[in-house]
Design an enzyme around this catalytic site. Sequence first.
Site, PDB file in Angstrom:
ATOM      1  N   LYS A 162       0.855  -1.190   0.000  1.00 39.57           N
ATOM      2  CA  LYS A 162       0.000   0.000   0.000  1.00 39.57           C
ATOM      3  C   LYS A 162       0.890   1.238   0.000  1.00 39.57           C
ATOM      4  O   LYS A 162       1.730   1.411   0.894  1.00 39.57           O
ATOM      5  CB  LYS A 162      -0.897   0.006   1.240  1.00 39.57           C
ATOM      6  CG  LYS A 162      -2.177   0.817   1.066  1.00 39.57           C
ATOM      7  CD  LYS A 162      -3.159   0.086   0.166  1.00 39.57           C
ATOM      8  CE  LYS A 162      -4.578   0.592   0.344  1.00 39.57           C
ATOM      9  NZ  LYS A 162      -5.537  -0.166  -0.476  1.00 39.57           N
TER      10      LYS A 162
ATOM     11  N   THR B 131      -3.438  -5.488   0.661  1.00 34.50           N
ATOM     12  CA  THR B 131      -2.817  -4.172   0.840  1.00 34.50           C
ATOM     13  C   THR B 131      -3.616  -3.325   1.828  1.00 34.50           C
ATOM     14  O   THR B 131      -3.063  -2.454   2.499  1.00 34.50           O
ATOM     15  CB  THR B 131      -2.703  -3.435  -0.506  1.00 34.50           C
ATOM     16  OG1 THR B 131      -3.996  -3.201  -1.049  1.00 34.50           O
ATOM     17  CG2 THR B 131      -1.859  -4.241  -1.486  1.00 34.50           C
ATOM     18  N   ASP B 132      -4.923  -3.575   1.930  1.00 33.76           N
ATOM     19  CA  ASP B 132      -5.721  -2.850   2.917  1.00 33.76           C
ATOM     20  C   ASP B 132      -5.260  -3.181   4.329  1.00 33.76           C
ATOM     21  O   ASP B 132      -5.292  -2.319   5.212  1.00 33.76           O
ATOM     22  CB  ASP B 132      -7.202  -3.203   2.751  1.00 33.76           C
ATOM     23  CG  ASP B 132      -8.097  -2.332   3.606  1.00 33.76           C
ATOM     24  OD1 ASP B 132      -8.185  -1.121   3.319  1.00 33.76           O
ATOM     25  OD2 ASP B 132      -8.683  -2.854   4.572  1.00 33.76           O
TER      26      ASP B 132
ATOM     27  N   PHE C  53      32.810  30.466 -11.528  1.00 32.76           N
ATOM     28  CA  PHE C  53      32.782  29.414 -12.545  1.00 32.76           C
ATOM     29  C   PHE C  53      33.513  29.931 -13.774  1.00 32.76           C
ATOM     30  O   PHE C  53      33.011  30.800 -14.493  1.00 32.76           O
ATOM     31  CB  PHE C  53      31.348  29.021 -12.898  1.00 32.76           C
ATOM     32  CG  PHE C  53      31.281  27.816 -13.805  1.00 32.76           C
ATOM     33  CD1 PHE C  53      31.816  26.597 -13.414  1.00 32.76           C
ATOM     34  CD2 PHE C  53      30.684  27.902 -15.065  1.00 32.76           C
ATOM     35  CE1 PHE C  53      31.766  25.480 -14.249  1.00 32.76           C
ATOM     36  CE2 PHE C  53      30.629  26.794 -15.903  1.00 32.76           C
ATOM     37  CZ  PHE C  53      31.168  25.583 -15.490  1.00 32.76           C
TER      38      PHE C  53
ATOM     39  N   ARG D 269      29.391  34.877  -8.463  1.00 33.62           N
ATOM     40  CA  ARG D 269      28.075  34.470  -8.924  1.00 33.62           C
ATOM     41  C   ARG D 269      27.220  33.957  -7.772  1.00 33.62           C
ATOM     42  O   ARG D 269      27.719  33.635  -6.683  1.00 33.62           O
ATOM     43  CB  ARG D 269      28.181  33.383  -9.994  1.00 33.62           C
ATOM     44  CG  ARG D 269      28.687  32.057  -9.469  1.00 33.62           C
ATOM     45  CD  ARG D 269      28.504  30.931 -10.471  1.00 33.62           C
ATOM     46  NE  ARG D 269      28.931  29.641  -9.914  1.00 33.62           N
ATOM     47  CZ  ARG D 269      28.693  28.463 -10.476  1.00 33.62           C
ATOM     48  NH1 ARG D 269      28.023  28.391 -11.617  1.00 33.62           N
ATOM     49  NH2 ARG D 269      29.118  27.344  -9.908  1.00 33.62           N
TER      50      ARG D 269
ATOM     51  N   GLN E  65      30.126  20.898  -8.280  1.00 34.13           N
ATOM     52  CA  GLN E  65      30.680  19.577  -7.977  1.00 34.13           C
ATOM     53  C   GLN E  65      31.575  19.621  -6.743  1.00 34.13           C
ATOM     54  O   GLN E  65      31.532  18.725  -5.892  1.00 34.13           O
ATOM     55  CB  GLN E  65      31.471  19.037  -9.174  1.00 34.13           C
ATOM     56  CG  GLN E  65      30.614  18.590 -10.346  1.00 34.13           C
ATOM     57  CD  GLN E  65      30.383  19.697 -11.362  1.00 34.13           C
ATOM     58  OE1 GLN E  65      30.370  20.875 -11.007  1.00 34.13           O
ATOM     59  NE2 GLN E  65      30.198  19.312 -12.613  1.00 34.13           N
TER      60      GLN E  65
ATOM     61  N   ASN F 156      21.462  22.834 -10.627  1.00 30.54           N
ATOM     62  CA  ASN F 156      22.109  24.139 -10.533  1.00 30.54           C
ATOM     63  C   ASN F 156      21.069  25.181 -10.919  1.00 30.54           C
ATOM     64  O   ASN F 156      20.767  25.376 -12.097  1.00 30.54           O
ATOM     65  CB  ASN F 156      23.322  24.204 -11.464  1.00 30.54           C
ATOM     66  CG  ASN F 156      24.227  25.388 -11.161  1.00 30.54           C
ATOM     67  OD1 ASN F 156      23.799  26.334 -10.499  1.00 30.54           O
ATOM     68  ND2 ASN F 156      25.458  25.345 -11.636  1.00 30.54           N
TER      69      ASN F 156
ATOM     70  N   HIS G  40      20.166  28.313 -11.906  1.00 28.71           N
ATOM     71  CA  HIS G  40      20.929  29.423 -12.466  1.00 28.71           C
ATOM     72  C   HIS G  40      20.297  30.770 -12.131  1.00 28.71           C
ATOM     73  O   HIS G  40      19.086  30.958 -12.230  1.00 28.71           O
ATOM     74  CB  HIS G  40      21.029  29.277 -13.988  1.00 28.71           C
ATOM     75  CG  HIS G  40      21.676  27.999 -14.421  1.00 28.71           C
ATOM     76  ND1 HIS G  40      22.954  27.654 -14.071  1.00 28.71           N
ATOM     77  CD2 HIS G  40      21.206  26.979 -15.182  1.00 28.71           C
ATOM     78  CE1 HIS G  40      23.263  26.487 -14.598  1.00 28.71           C
ATOM     79  NE2 HIS G  40      22.213  26.041 -15.269  1.00 28.71           N
TER      80      HIS G  40
END
Length: 310
Positions: free
Chosen positions: A12, A57-58, A166, A183, A231, A257, A259
């Site tokens: 479930k 599943t119940d 970067f 940045r 990274q 990332n 931006h």
Amino acid sequence: MPTILGQNQYGKAENRVVRITRDGDTHHIKDLNVSVALSGDMDDVHYSGSNANVLPTDTTKNTVFAFAKKYGIESAEQFGIHLARHFVSSQEPIRIARIRIEEYSWERIETSGGNSRFIGADEVKHSFVRKGQETRTAQITYDGEQWEVISGLKELSVLNSTNSEFWGYVKDEYTTLKEAHDRVLATDVSAKWRYNWTSDEARMPNWEKSYEQARKHMLEAFAETYSLSLQQTLYQMGSRIINSRSEIDEIRFSLPNNHHFLVDLEPFGLKNDTADGAVYFAADRPYGLIEATVLRDGVEPRIPVDLTNL
């Protein structure tokens, strides 16, 4: 028979359970989304439709709610351990139980007469976490002998408004990106870490403290790393957790990332310079996606590369 049955499981999914604990006038809340997956001797139900080995599943749904009352919810991991042990030990056909849990955090609202205090960073003043947005996750798998506990979080939005660069990257005829020496670095952290606790004979970690500390070290590493690439920041976040928490052997990150591009304001006679504060366009897509696993030396990786694994 031209075909045979492969890997299979059932259960479930997404049982939303809220447990309120009352300590006098002070109440505590645990809000979980619990998914149960069971596997074992299930060939007959697939081949012939016989439900002789099938726990409905119940019933698994009812067990989740009953256990929330019977055992309480000390932590997502501990609750998952109770459930996994029950399904494997009480149902002979079941060989493996996997419990996946998402936990939604609630913060107590301070009233005007309360002793609320602001807690802030004294040193780092350029790092931000969106308050209360992340979802805590846990996955507990049990085969009757060995445990595997993988905890984590997702949608933890963090941002550094400086101390990120970067440049020096490969350029070809399709490269238009300008090098950046100051940045914004922003991402929505999804992370899963694996504990080295696998046996009932070993001392169980303090799940709540471990999660809080892993999150703390993750954020500290993000804030304190002067980043030349996302990274590099990822690796520092993972290394900080593993070096600080002996119970964790492996952690996998998926970091978009997010931006933030400087807006060209020259047409309006305005200089948009980071030195005196700048205006950015936050692009939601497309985005770079940085993913990697950080391991304790000598440990074999077990967290799937694809975090949507069955």
